[in-house]
Design a protein around this motif. Structure first.
Motif, PDB file in Angstrom:
ATOM      1  N   ALA A   1      -5.927  -4.996 -39.247  1.00  0.00           N
ATOM      2  CA  ALA A   1      -6.257  -3.673 -39.787  1.00  0.00           C
ATOM      3  C   ALA A   1      -7.615  -3.205 -39.271  1.00  0.00           C
ATOM      4  O   ALA A   1      -7.778  -2.054 -38.872  1.00  0.00           O
ATOM      5  CB  ALA A   1      -6.256  -3.716 -41.315  1.00  0.00           C
TER       6      ALA A   1
ATOM      7  N   VAL B   1      -7.358  -2.257 -35.640  1.00  0.00           N
ATOM      8  CA  VAL B   1      -6.722  -0.948 -35.485  1.00  0.00           C
ATOM      9  C   VAL B   1      -7.690   0.150 -35.873  1.00  0.00           C
ATOM     10  O   VAL B   1      -7.854   1.156 -35.188  1.00  0.00           O
ATOM     11  CB  VAL B   1      -5.439  -0.869 -36.343  1.00  0.00           C
ATOM     12  CG1 VAL B   1      -4.943   0.560 -36.419  1.00  0.00           C
ATOM     13  CG2 VAL B   1      -4.379  -1.775 -35.769  1.00  0.00           C
ATOM     14  N   PHE B   2      -8.395  -0.078 -37.015  1.00  0.00           N
ATOM     15  CA  PHE B   2      -9.288   0.951 -37.525  1.00  0.00           C
ATOM     16  C   PHE B   2     -10.369   1.301 -36.508  1.00  0.00           C
ATOM     17  O   PHE B   2     -10.700   2.457 -36.298  1.00  0.00           O
ATOM     18  CB  PHE B   2      -9.931   0.484 -38.831  1.00  0.00           C
ATOM     19  CG  PHE B   2     -10.797   1.530 -39.476  1.00  0.00           C
ATOM     20  CD1 PHE B   2     -10.243   2.531 -40.255  1.00  0.00           C
ATOM     21  CD2 PHE B   2     -12.165   1.524 -39.282  1.00  0.00           C
ATOM     22  CE1 PHE B   2     -11.034   3.500 -40.823  1.00  0.00           C
ATOM     23  CE2 PHE B   2     -12.972   2.487 -39.860  1.00  0.00           C
ATOM     24  CZ  PHE B   2     -12.404   3.473 -40.634  1.00  0.00           C
ATOM     25  N   PHE B   3     -10.902   0.282 -35.871  1.00  0.00           N
ATOM     26  CA  PHE B   3     -12.016   0.543 -34.966  1.00  0.00           C
ATOM     27  C   PHE B   3     -11.566   0.889 -33.551  1.00  0.00           C
ATOM     28  O   PHE B   3     -12.342   1.395 -32.757  1.00  0.00           O
ATOM     29  CB  PHE B   3     -12.970  -0.654 -34.938  1.00  0.00           C
ATOM     30  CG  PHE B   3     -13.814  -0.729 -36.173  1.00  0.00           C
ATOM     31  CD1 PHE B   3     -14.825   0.197 -36.403  1.00  0.00           C
ATOM     32  CD2 PHE B   3     -13.577  -1.686 -37.136  1.00  0.00           C
ATOM     33  CE1 PHE B   3     -15.591   0.142 -37.560  1.00  0.00           C
ATOM     34  CE2 PHE B   3     -14.340  -1.746 -38.287  1.00  0.00           C
ATOM     35  CZ  PHE B   3     -15.355  -0.830 -38.503  1.00  0.00           C
TER      36      PHE B   3
ATOM     37  N   VAL C   1      -8.522   2.592 -32.804  1.00  0.00           N
ATOM     38  CA  VAL C   1      -7.689   3.793 -32.727  1.00  0.00           C
ATOM     39  C   VAL C   1      -8.354   4.899 -33.529  1.00  0.00           C
ATOM     40  O   VAL C   1      -8.702   4.709 -34.683  1.00  0.00           O
ATOM     41  CB  VAL C   1      -6.280   3.521 -33.287  1.00  0.00           C
ATOM     42  CG1 VAL C   1      -5.423   4.774 -33.176  1.00  0.00           C
ATOM     43  CG2 VAL C   1      -5.640   2.370 -32.568  1.00  0.00           C
ATOM     44  N   THR C   2      -8.541   6.029 -32.915  1.00  0.00           N
ATOM     45  CA  THR C   2      -9.148   7.151 -33.623  1.00  0.00           C
ATOM     46  C   THR C   2      -8.062   8.134 -34.036  1.00  0.00           C
ATOM     47  O   THR C   2      -7.059   8.294 -33.358  1.00  0.00           O
ATOM     48  CB  THR C   2     -10.171   7.874 -32.733  1.00  0.00           C
ATOM     49  OG1 THR C   2      -9.529   8.243 -31.518  1.00  0.00           O
ATOM     50  CG2 THR C   2     -11.357   6.983 -32.454  1.00  0.00           C
ATOM     51  N   SER C   3      -8.298   8.770 -35.159  1.00  0.00           N
ATOM     52  CA  SER C   3      -7.359   9.792 -35.614  1.00  0.00           C
ATOM     53  C   SER C   3      -7.673  11.107 -34.902  1.00  0.00           C
ATOM     54  O   SER C   3      -8.625  11.185 -34.124  1.00  0.00           O
ATOM     55  CB  SER C   3      -7.480   9.970 -37.127  1.00  0.00           C
ATOM     56  OG  SER C   3      -8.639  10.707 -37.434  1.00  0.00           O
ATOM     57  N   ASP C   4      -6.888  12.138 -35.164  1.00  0.00           N
ATOM     58  CA  ASP C   4      -7.173  13.432 -34.547  1.00  0.00           C
ATOM     59  C   ASP C   4      -8.048  14.301 -35.450  1.00  0.00           C
ATOM     60  O   ASP C   4      -8.258  15.465 -35.173  1.00  0.00           O
ATOM     61  CB  ASP C   4      -5.880  14.157 -34.172  1.00  0.00           C
ATOM     62  CG  ASP C   4      -4.987  14.364 -35.366  1.00  0.00           C
ATOM     63  OD1 ASP C   4      -5.359  13.901 -36.470  1.00  0.00           O
ATOM     64  OD2 ASP C   4      -3.916  14.967 -35.218  1.00  0.00           O
ATOM     65  N   LEU C   5      -8.539  13.729 -36.538  1.00  0.00           N
ATOM     66  CA  LEU C   5      -9.489  14.454 -37.381  1.00  0.00           C
ATOM     67  C   LEU C   5     -10.899  14.258 -36.839  1.00  0.00           C
ATOM     68  O   LEU C   5     -11.204  13.231 -36.236  1.00  0.00           O
ATOM     69  CB  LEU C   5      -9.427  13.945 -38.820  1.00  0.00           C
ATOM     70  CG  LEU C   5      -8.118  14.170 -39.567  1.00  0.00           C
ATOM     71  CD1 LEU C   5      -8.206  13.567 -40.961  1.00  0.00           C
ATOM     72  CD2 LEU C   5      -7.793  15.647 -39.658  1.00  0.00           C
ATOM     73  N   THR C   6     -11.740  15.250 -37.072  1.00  0.00           N
ATOM     74  CA  THR C   6     -13.115  15.170 -36.592  1.00  0.00           C
ATOM     75  C   THR C   6     -14.072  15.327 -37.762  1.00  0.00           C
ATOM     76  O   THR C   6     -13.940  16.260 -38.554  1.00  0.00           O
ATOM     77  CB  THR C   6     -13.407  16.278 -35.568  1.00  0.00           C
ATOM     78  OG1 THR C   6     -12.442  16.203 -34.526  1.00  0.00           O
ATOM     79  CG2 THR C   6     -14.805  16.109 -34.981  1.00  0.00           C
ATOM     80  N   ARG C   7     -14.998  14.427 -37.863  1.00  0.00           N
ATOM     81  CA  ARG C   7     -16.000  14.512 -38.927  1.00  0.00           C
ATOM     82  C   ARG C   7     -17.324  14.972 -38.320  1.00  0.00           C
ATOM     83  O   ARG C   7     -17.930  14.227 -37.541  1.00  0.00           O
ATOM     84  CB  ARG C   7     -16.175  13.148 -39.597  1.00  0.00           C
ATOM     85  CG  ARG C   7     -17.146  13.161 -40.757  1.00  0.00           C
ATOM     86  CD  ARG C   7     -17.335  11.756 -41.315  1.00  0.00           C
ATOM     87  NE  ARG C   7     -16.122  11.267 -41.924  1.00  0.00           N
ATOM     88  CZ  ARG C   7     -15.760  11.551 -43.161  1.00  0.00           C
ATOM     89  NH1 ARG C   7     -16.492  12.325 -43.916  1.00  0.00           N
ATOM     90  NH2 ARG C   7     -14.642  11.054 -43.656  1.00  0.00           N
ATOM     91  N   PRO C   8     -17.755  16.184 -38.631  1.00  0.00           N
ATOM     92  CA  PRO C   8     -19.060  16.618 -38.117  1.00  0.00           C
ATOM     93  C   PRO C   8     -20.180  15.796 -38.760  1.00  0.00           C
ATOM     94  O   PRO C   8     -20.133  15.505 -39.961  1.00  0.00           O
ATOM     95  CB  PRO C   8     -19.138  18.079 -38.555  1.00  0.00           C
ATOM     96  CG  PRO C   8     -17.737  18.473 -38.894  1.00  0.00           C
ATOM     97  CD  PRO C   8     -17.090  17.233 -39.399  1.00  0.00           C
ATOM     98  N   ILE C   9     -21.145  15.433 -37.960  1.00  0.00           N
ATOM     99  CA  ILE C   9     -22.319  14.730 -38.473  1.00  0.00           C
ATOM    100  C   ILE C   9     -23.449  15.750 -38.513  1.00  0.00           C
ATOM    101  O   ILE C   9     -23.946  16.206 -37.495  1.00  0.00           O
ATOM    102  CB  ILE C   9     -22.709  13.553 -37.540  1.00  0.00           C
ATOM    103  CG1 ILE C   9     -21.525  12.620 -37.343  1.00  0.00           C
ATOM    104  CG2 ILE C   9     -23.909  12.816 -38.127  1.00  0.00           C
ATOM    105  CD1 ILE C   9     -20.994  11.986 -38.598  1.00  0.00           C
ATOM    106  N   GLY C  10     -23.845  16.117 -39.694  1.00  0.00           N
ATOM    107  CA  GLY C  10     -24.875  17.129 -39.822  1.00  0.00           C
ATOM    108  C   GLY C  10     -24.528  18.097 -40.921  1.00  0.00           C
ATOM    109  O   GLY C  10     -23.816  17.715 -41.847  1.00  0.00           O
ATOM    110  N   PRO C  11     -24.992  19.313 -40.848  1.00  0.00           N
ATOM    111  CA  PRO C  11     -25.827  19.922 -39.793  1.00  0.00           C
ATOM    112  C   PRO C  11     -27.247  19.355 -39.814  1.00  0.00           C
ATOM    113  O   PRO C  11     -27.832  19.177 -40.884  1.00  0.00           O
ATOM    114  CB  PRO C  11     -25.838  21.405 -40.171  1.00  0.00           C
ATOM    115  CG  PRO C  11     -24.777  21.589 -41.198  1.00  0.00           C
ATOM    116  CD  PRO C  11     -24.624  20.302 -41.893  1.00  0.00           C
TER     117      PRO C  11
END
Lengths: 141, 271
Positions: free
Chosen positions: B249, B252-254, B256-266
């Motif tokens: 697990a 896989v987690f590290f 495979v990336t999902s197609d969601l994007t997490r902005p870091i910020g602003p």
């Protein structure tokens, strides 16, 4: 192996163990004339473009830690940053559009240049203005 | 019963014309009493789409069906879907039907193509839907673990464990029930399916399953382990499997990336 089969092979495990979201830096820079006056920041994610509907809004005092934005679906998004002075007057705004996810669009960072407004309207905050952050939930800032 | 594959015919049209008022009256009465009766009326009036819609409504409802009516629904919806040339849908209904009742029969009026579909579906169901239950001793009570087998159609949507006590019946939801209780245990296990129908069960109120405290193995608390090393070997193997699964697990987690994007910020970059 077809592209579809490959996608299923690669992403099926995500259903069971989850997958790491992609990340992209969201930066903003203030115009020099705002450097001293900007106090509160209001940041929006807009659907489709800079004029789209607001998906989410984050408000924070300048220099303070921000809330981690929620993950965003693939597509085109507008990233807007508004600057407010200590009396909650809107003094600057900037927006940039970006296509996500970064793995497909190649975007490396979202850099928003916040320009000073030529005309600063009176504050719309009818309640308490705490260093550029309007306490009333629906006041905008 | 009209067969699902009958095509429109002049004679049939005339009969339907004469029967429309009767069928309509029958349908409206039936609709008020029983959603299956209304669907049946639509089926008999050759309004197959409307029939399927009514069957779907009853199938998706949280209650209203018992086992017999669910069997009837699956049988009749298969006919309606077949008439609409929805062969895959009809096949799914037939597989579900035969996983509940391998001996289900259709009348000889069914069209040959539908009979072939029936035979295929029946042959594909190797084992009927059934439940297996394991009762284990835990500290202060019992753990009842329920597993469904032969559920090719996902009919068992939830599990209910009913414990018979001196004061009546106490009900637990879910495939694992932990029941704090001294002494022996008498219980009934039911799998609940579409429309709230009981699709499989073990025991009944009159003849419940029984677990006797002295006869049961324990779970991790050592009450049933004794000097027998087998449980510890099983625990060791289980721990190894868990560690391996966690490793996979994490990998896989590290990786495979999902197609969601997490902005870091602003984040301000020129403070």
């Amino acid at each position: 192996m077809s592209a579809r089969a490959l996608a299923i092979y690669l992403f099926a495990p995500c259903l069971f163990v989850g997958c790491r979201d992609q990340e992209v830096e969201w930066n903003y820079s203030l115009a020099p004339t705002l450097a001293d006056s900007a106090s509160g920041i209001l940041a929006h994610v807009r659907e489709g473009s800079c004029t789209g509907e607001r998906l989410s809004t984050y408000r924070f005092k300048r220099g303070e830690p921000t809330v981690m934005p929620t993950p965003i679906e693939p597509g085109t998004w507008g990233f807007e940053v508004e600057a407010y002075d200590s009396t909650c007057r809107r003094v600057g705004v900037g927006c940039v559009e970006a296509v996500l996810p970064p793995s497909e669009s190649g975007v490396e960072a979202i850099d928003v240049a916040v320009d000073a407004l030529d005309i600063v309207d009176p504050s719309q905050c009818a309640d308490i203005c705490d260093e550029g952050i309007c306490i009333r939930a629906d006041a905008g800032a | 019963m009209r067969t699902a594959c009958s095509g429109p015919k002049i004679g049939l049209g005339a009969v339907l014309f004469l029967l429309v008022p009767v069928l309509a009256a029958h349908a409206s009465t039936a609709r008020a009493q029983d959603p299956l009766a209304a669907a049946r009326a639509e089926l008999e009036a050759a309004r197959f789409s409307e029939a399927v819609r009514l069957y779907d409504t009853a199938y998706g409802a949280p209650s209203g069906l018992d086992r017999a009516s669910l069997l009837r629904l699956l049988r009749e919806r298969a006919l309606a879907r077949s008439a609409l040339r929805d062969t895959d849908g009809a096949r799914r209904d037939l597989v579900a039907l035969f996983s509940l009742d391998q001996g289900a029969q259709f009348g000889s009026e069914a069209a040959p193509s539908f009979m072939r579909l029936i035979d295929e579906a029946r042959a594909s169901v190797r084992e009927p839907l059934s439940l297996a239950v394991e009762a284990l001793r835990i500290d202060g009570g019992y753990r009842i673990v329920v597993r469904a087998a032969g559920d090719r159609s996902g009919l068992a949507r939830s599990v209910r464990v009913s414990v018979l006590t001196e004061n009546g019946v106490e009900t637990f939801a879910g495939p694992v029930a932990e029941i704090l209780r001294d002494g022996d245990l008498r219980y009934v296990v039911e799998a609940i399916g579409p429309g709230g129908a009981v699709v499989a069960s073990l025991g009944s109120i009159d003849a419940p399953q029984e677990a006797r405290a002295g006869d049961l193995p324990g779970v991790l608390d050592g009450t049933g382990g004794g000097d027998d090393p087998a449980p510890w070997i099983a625990i060791g193997i289980g721990a190894g499997v868990v560690l391996l699964a966690v490793g996979v697990a994490l990998a896989v987690f590290f990786s495979v990336t999902s197609d969601l994007t997490r902005p870091i910020g602003p984040m301000e970059i020129n403070p």
